[in-house]
Design an enzyme around this catalytic site. Structure first.
Site, PDB file in Angstrom:
ATOM      1  N   GLU A  54       0.829  -1.209   0.000  1.00 49.74           N
ATOM      2  CA  GLU A  54       0.000   0.000   0.000  1.00 49.74           C
ATOM      3  C   GLU A  54       0.866   1.262   0.000  1.00 49.74           C
ATOM      4  OE1 GLU A  54      -2.137  -2.858   2.970  1.00 49.74           O
ATOM      5  OE2 GLU A  54      -0.112  -2.545   2.201  1.00 49.74           O
ATOM      6  N   CYS A  82      -2.695  -2.865   7.443  1.00 49.87           N
ATOM      7  CA  CYS A  82      -2.251  -2.786   8.834  1.00 49.87           C
ATOM      8  C   CYS A  82      -2.456  -1.347   9.320  1.00 49.87           C
ATOM      9  CB  CYS A  82      -0.783  -3.195   8.922  1.00 49.87           C
ATOM     10  SG  CYS A  82       0.355  -1.981   8.204  1.00 49.87           S
TER      11      CYS A  82
END
Length: 150
Positions: A54, A82
């Protein structure tokens, strides 16, 4: 489920396969705006602990657009972000996050935490989970099976 979501998640899975072939954790991500892929990334083993799929995709997209504000963009990622990656999505003002498999160890898109939708923060992302979840989960299971059985 939108066919566009499946199409772009399939492309994120292709990124995850690249990581798998390098021996990295097979997580793939891409950023899309107006049905155009702007950037992509996959997890990398590196001296830099922020080299998550990401983060790589967000950095690349911001550089390409020469703008930190990614409003109107959708992040497709094979594994629920996360806390670090969810925070990056909020700070980058990503409008929508679509993920495949839940992250039971550190998921911050609703599984353990809900950073993406925390109204106390300065931005809230729309979330869609479970897109191609079986395929996203299988590549992770295959990777960790091989790592444990070497």
């Amino acid at each position: 489920m939108s066919s566009n979501d499946n199409y772009f998640m399939s492309a994120a899975l292709d990124e995850a396969k690249k990581a798998f072939s390098r021996g990295d954790v097979p997580v793939g991500a891409l950023i899309v705006r107006e049905n155009n892929i702007l950037s992509s990334g996959s997890d990398k083993k590196a001296a830099d602990p922020t080299e998550h799929a990401e983060i790589i995709a967000i950095r690349s997209c911001a550089e390409k657009l020469n703008c930190w504000n990614l409003m109107g963009c959708t992040l497709y990622v094979t594994l629920e972000p996360c806390p670090m990656c969810a925070g990056a999505c909020v700070n980058a003002r990503i409008s929508r996050v679509v993920y495949g498999a839940k992250n039971f160890k550190s998921g911050a898109g609703g599984t353990l935490y809900n950073i993406l939708c925390d109204t106390r923060l300065n931005h809230v992302c729309e979330i869609k989970s479970g897109v191609m979840k079986n395929e996203c989960l299988k590549i992770l299971q295959d990777y960790f099976f091989l790592r444990r059985n070497r």
